[in-house]
Design a protein around this motif. Structure first.
Motif, mmCIF file in Angstrom:
data_model
loop_
_atom_site.group_PDB
_atom_site.id
_atom_site.type_symbol
_atom_site.label_atom_id
_atom_site.label_comp_id
_atom_site.label_asym_id
_atom_site.label_seq_id
_atom_site.Cartn_x
_atom_site.Cartn_y
_atom_site.Cartn_z
ATOM 1 N N GLN A 45 0.834 -1.186 0.000
ATOM 2 C CA GLN A 45 0.000 0.000 0.000
ATOM 3 C C GLN A 45 0.881 1.253 0.000
ATOM 4 O O GLN A 45 1.754 1.408 0.853
ATOM 5 N N ARG A 46 0.596 2.132 -0.933
ATOM 6 C CA ARG A 46 1.331 3.380 -1.066
ATOM 7 C C ARG A 46 1.335 4.192 0.223
ATOM 8 O O ARG A 46 2.359 4.814 0.576
ATOM 9 N N ASP A 47 0.230 4.182 0.958
ATOM 10 C CA ASP A 47 0.082 5.051 2.118
ATOM 11 C C ASP A 47 0.453 4.384 3.437
ATOM 12 O O ASP A 47 0.289 4.996 4.498
ATOM 13 N N ARG A 51 9.177 3.462 1.508
ATOM 14 C CA ARG A 51 10.173 3.007 0.543
ATOM 15 C C ARG A 51 11.286 2.232 1.241
ATOM 16 O O ARG A 51 11.801 1.249 0.717
ATOM 17 N N TRP A 63 2.799 -1.542 -6.384
ATOM 18 C CA TRP A 63 2.224 -0.638 -5.387
ATOM 19 C C TRP A 63 0.707 -0.619 -5.525
ATOM 20 O O TRP A 63 0.182 -0.479 -6.633
ATOM 21 N N VAL A 65 -2.076 1.573 -5.245
ATOM 22 C CA VAL A 65 -2.186 3.029 -5.257
ATOM 23 C C VAL A 65 -3.350 3.497 -4.408
ATOM 24 O O VAL A 65 -3.224 4.439 -3.606
ATOM 25 N N SER A 66 -4.518 2.868 -4.571
ATOM 26 C CA SER A 66 -5.707 3.322 -3.853
ATOM 27 C C SER A 66 -6.766 2.234 -3.857
ATOM 28 O O SER A 66 -6.708 1.291 -4.648
ATOM 29 N N TRP A 90 -0.861 10.630 -7.065
ATOM 30 C CA TRP A 90 -0.237 9.452 -6.441
ATOM 31 C C TRP A 90 0.503 8.608 -7.479
ATOM 32 O O TRP A 90 1.619 8.153 -7.246
ATOM 33 N N SER A 91 -0.141 8.390 -8.608
ATOM 34 C CA SER A 91 0.457 7.562 -9.649
ATOM 35 C C SER A 91 1.735 8.188 -10.187
ATOM 36 O O SER A 91 2.740 7.498 -10.405
ATOM 37 N N LEU A 94 4.595 7.743 -7.690
ATOM 38 C CA LEU A 94 5.100 6.373 -7.687
ATOM 39 C C LEU A 94 5.906 6.087 -8.951
ATOM 40 O O LEU A 94 6.942 5.422 -8.900
ATOM 41 N N ARG A 97 9.589 7.159 -8.947
ATOM 42 C CA ARG A 97 10.564 6.357 -8.206
ATOM 43 C C ARG A 97 11.365 5.451 -9.123
ATOM 44 O O ARG A 97 12.468 5.021 -8.765
ATOM 45 N N LEU A 103 1.797 -0.449 -11.012
ATOM 46 C CA LEU A 103 0.805 0.270 -10.219
ATOM 47 C C LEU A 103 -0.558 -0.375 -10.384
ATOM 48 O O LEU A 103 -0.993 -0.665 -11.502
#
Length: 350
Positions: A45-47, A51, A63, A65-66, A90-91, A94, A97, A103
Motif C-alpha cells: 500500500q502506497r500510504d 520506501r 504498489w 495506489v488506492s 499518487w500515480s 510512484l 521512483r 501500479l
C-alpha cells in the motif's frame, strides 16, 4: 490468485492454499520478507509501507495506489474531478521512483457507470498497469439491487449469481483502451465481506468456485479474494478460519486454476458455441480448451464446435473423469446449477 490485505503471519498457510499474491498487506510491524520469503508476491500500500521498508525486495512487485478512489474513499476527497486528480498525483509520484514496480488500484461503484465517477473511470484506468473491481453480488442485497437496476445489466438475469462476476470484468474492459486492455482482477468474497445489509448472506464454496471461473471465462487476469468476514459464525480471516471444508474448496479451486495457467495465459479465440452459454476458447499444447458455464440457467446445453474442431470424435471433460461423444460437430452436456462450470479438452487435428 491474491488476497486483499493479507496478514503477514498467514503467508505460509495461504501459500499452501494456493494464494500467490497479497494485494496489500497488514502493516503490523512485520517485515516484507515475512511474506516474500514464503513465495508470496506483495503489492504494498502506497500510504502504509514506506520506501525503506520495501527496499529492493524483488518479491514486492507493485504498489497498491488506492482503494475505491472512484467513490471518494481511500483518501480521495472532493468531487469526481478531485478524485481523479488525487489518483493522478499518487500515480505520478510512484512512477517517479522508477523502481520497476507496477501500479494497481481497486475500484468499486465506478464500475456501474452511473452516479460514481461516470465521466472519469477511463482516465483512472489509464493511469494504472493493473486494476481490480469489487462488488459482492452473491452476499449483499444492496449490491444485488445496484446491479439489477443498472442500465447495462441483462434484463431478467439474477444478480445473485456467478454471472455477476464475469459482468464486472466485462464492465471494467469498457473503461480500458481497446488496443491495449489493462489487466483486471475480480474480487470474490470468501464468507460475509464486512456487510451491514439486512439479509446479507455468507457465500458457499460452490458459489466461490463459480464466481472465480465466470470471472476468468470473461477475461479476468487475476482473482482477489476478500477474506475478511463478519458473519459471527467463524473468524475474520475466512479462508483459514471458517472451517476445513471452505479452505479445502478454495485450495482446490486455486489448484485447478494454477494447473491450467499455461492455457489460460494464451490468447482467447472468438467463437459462439450456442445459446444459453458463457464460454472461452483457447489452445495450447496441441489441444483446444473450452471453458464453459451457462448464462445463468441450468440444464442441458448444446455446443456447436468451430470448423477447425468439428471433425473431433469426442471431448474430454477436464478433471471429471469422463468424455463426451461429438456428433456432426456438436456435443451436449448438463449444468446442474448456475455456478457449475465444465472445461473441455479437444485434440487439434494434425
Amino acid at each position: 490468485m491474491s488476497v486483499f490485505l493479507g496478514k503477514p503471519e498467514h503467508a505460509a498457510a495461504l501459500k499452501a492454499a494456493g494464494v500467490n499474491t497479497y494485494m496489500g498487506a497488514e502493516h503490523d510491524g512485520s517485515s516484507v520478507s515475512t511474506m516474500t520469503g514464503q513465495g508470496i508476491s506483495v503489492l504494498a500500500q502506497r500510504d502504509e509501507w514506506t520506501r525503506s521498508e520495501v527496499g529492493d525486495d524483488p518479491g514486492v512487485v507493485g504498489w497498491l495506489v488506492s482503494d475505491e478512489c472512484d467513490m471518494g474513499l481511500g483518501g480521495c476527497q472532493g468531487d469526481e474531478q478531485a478524485w481523479l486528480a488525487q489518483q493522478r498525483a499518487w500515480s505520478e509520484e510512484l512512477r517517479s521512483r522508477k523502481d520497476g514496480r507496477f501500479l494497481q488500484a481497486n475500484f468499486g461503484n465506478g464500475v456501474l457507470g452511473t452516479w460514481w465517477s461516470p465521466a472519469t473511470m477511463d482516465d483512472h484506468v489509464a493511469l494504472l498497469d493493473v486494476t481490480s473491481v469489487d462488488k459482492y453480488a452473491y452476499t449483499s442485497p444492496h449490491v444485488q439491487g445496484l446491479l439489477a437496476t443498472n442500465p447495462a445489466w441483462p434484463i431478467g438475469k439474477s444478480p445473485a449469481s456467478s454471472s455477476a462476476y464475469g459482468w464486472l470484468q466485462d464492465r471494467m474492459e469498457t473503461f480500458a483502451n481497446p488496443k491495449d486492455l489493462t489487466p483486471n482482477w475480480v474480487f470474490v468474497e470468501t464468507a460475509m465481506p464486512y456487510l451491514t445489509d439486512n439479509d446479507a448472506t455468507t457465500i458457499t464454496g460452490e458459489q466461490i468456485e463459480g464466481a472465480v471461473w465466470n470471472a476468468i471465462i470473461n477475461g479476468a487476469s487475476g482473482i482477489a479474494y476478500f477474506q475478511h468476514n463478519n458473519n459471527g459464525e467463524c473468524g475474520n480471516y475466512s479462508i483459514l478460519e471458517c472451517g476445513a471444508d471452505r479452505k479445502a474448496k478454495i485450495t482446490a479451486v486455486n489448484a485447478q486454476v494454477r494447473s491450467l495457467a499455461p492455457v489460460l495465459n494464451t490468447p482467447t479465440y472468438t467463437w459462439r458455441f450456442g445459446t444459453g452459454l458463457d464460454t472461452s476458447l483457447k489452445a495450447a499444447g496441441g489441444d483446444a480448451y473450452v471453458f464453459a458455464m451457462t448464462d445463468g440457467g441450468t440444464g442441458s446445453r448444446t455446443f456447436v464446435l468451430p470448423p477447425e474442431l468439428a471433425s473431433a470424435a469426442s471431448v474430454v471433460v477436464v478433471g471429471e473423469g469422463r468424455t463426451i461423444k461429438v456428433s456432426n460437430g456438436t456435443f451436449s452436456d448438463s449444468f446442474a446449477a448456475e455456478h457449475t462450470h465444465h472445461i473441455y479438452r479437444i485434440a487439434l487435428a494434425d
